[in-house]
Design an enzyme around this catalytic site. Structure first.
Site, short mmCIF file in Angstrom:
data_model
loop_
_atom_site.label_atom_id
_atom_site.label_comp_id
_atom_site.label_asym_id
_atom_site.label_seq_id
_atom_site.Cartn_x
_atom_site.Cartn_y
_atom_site.Cartn_z
N ARG A 72 35.31 28.77 40.13
CA ARG A 72 34.76 30.04 40.21
C ARG A 72 33.35 30.08 39.27
O ARG A 72 32.35 30.52 39.67
CB ARG A 72 35.76 31.33 39.76
N ILE A 98 30.25 39.44 42.55
CA ILE A 98 31.51 38.62 42.81
C ILE A 98 32.40 39.39 42.34
O ILE A 98 32.94 39.82 41.32
CB ILE A 98 31.48 37.11 42.12
N SER A 99 33.54 39.68 43.32
CA SER A 99 34.83 40.18 43.45
C SER A 99 35.60 39.63 42.45
O SER A 99 35.68 38.43 42.04
CB SER A 99 35.38 40.44 44.72
N LYS A 100 36.63 40.48 41.85
CA LYS A 100 37.54 40.13 40.76
C LYS A 100 38.44 39.09 41.61
O LYS A 100 38.75 39.28 42.60
CB LYS A 100 38.34 41.03 40.07
#
Length: 258
Positions: A72, A98-100
């Protein structure tokens, strides 16, 4: 009668159709852990992230392996690298995030629970459409659980960023498209799954029409409370089934290209 589609993988060509405007690209893939310069330190941090996801209730081994395979920190700005494996959303520019990790894992796990895969816990999804490429992270994770990924981004700057982020990993099964995600991409249909990283008033009818029978949509939509809720839509031979799940927070779903 369904129209005949080209064999895959293919390199998409630019199109002027209503379903897609602007440039498209295919990112060649090598089927391996997504790491250009492996770091033992980042591996350890990523392993801890996966362990935390499991503790939070993510149980599908396919999802946990995919989350562990994709670095990530390579999809966030250098100033945010130290936060890359925290369970938090991070800015990626142009007002987007950016999503969790937990949200990414949760939505992909739901996608893998589609009726077409019932009783087949080790199978991969077929062709998936992602609405909102962002920085390319979720597309990379999806590449580990789906045979093909069509990812649509309406913001040219993020489309280019995703291309740059994914290029070193040569993801031949991931196709990045610059276009209007609200109308999907009919040329790639039918899709075994559709996943959205932006929430609208409702799930567009175009997505439902492009979903295969036995397929599933996982997307945020506006809730009666005024916020957003995660919605799962299954397309069966006798109709469409809809479930509303937990509250979520995503950027708004918008039309057009910017």
């Amino acid at each position: 009668m369904a129209t005949q589609r080209p064999s895959f993988p293919v390199r998409l060509k630019p199109t002027a159709s209503a379903a897609l405007q602007g440039r498209t690209s295919s990112v060649p893939m090598r089927p391996a852990v997504l790491s250009s310069t492996p770091s033992m330190a980042s591996d350890a941090v990523r392993d801890r992230m996966v362990q935390k996801l499991a503790a939070q209730g993510i149980s599908d081994v396919r999802v946990l392996r995919a989350m562990g395979a994709v670095e990530r920190h390579r999809f966030v700005d250098s100033a945010l690298v130290n936060q890359a494996y925290e369970d938090t959303s991070l800015p990626i520019g142009l007002g987007q995030t950016i999503s969790k990790p937990n949200v990414v894992a949760r939505m992909i796990e739901l996608l893998l629970g589609a009726p077409a895969l019932n009783g087949k816990p080790n199978d991969r999804l077929g062709r998936v459409m992602e609405i909102g490429t962002g920085c390319g992270y979720q597309a990379a994770v999806l590449s580990h659980v789906a045979s093909e990924v069509y990812s649509i981004e309406r913001l040219r700057g993020l489309h280019e960023k995703a291309r740059a982020n994914l290029r070193p990993f040569r993801l031949a099964t991931v196709h990045l498209l610059l276009g209007d995600g609200m109308i999907g991409y009919a040329k790639g249909a039918p899709y075994a799954g559709i996943i959205a990283a932006a929430g609208g008033e409702s799930v567009p009818e175009e997505w439902i029409s492009q979903l295969a029978v036995g397929g599933r949509i996982v997307a945020p939509t506006h809730a009666a409370s005024g916020g957003q809720a995660l919605v799962v839509i299954d397309k069966t031979a006798v109709g469409v089934q809809r479930r509303v799940l937990e509250a979520v927070h995503f950027v708004p779903l918008k039309s057009g290209i910017a």
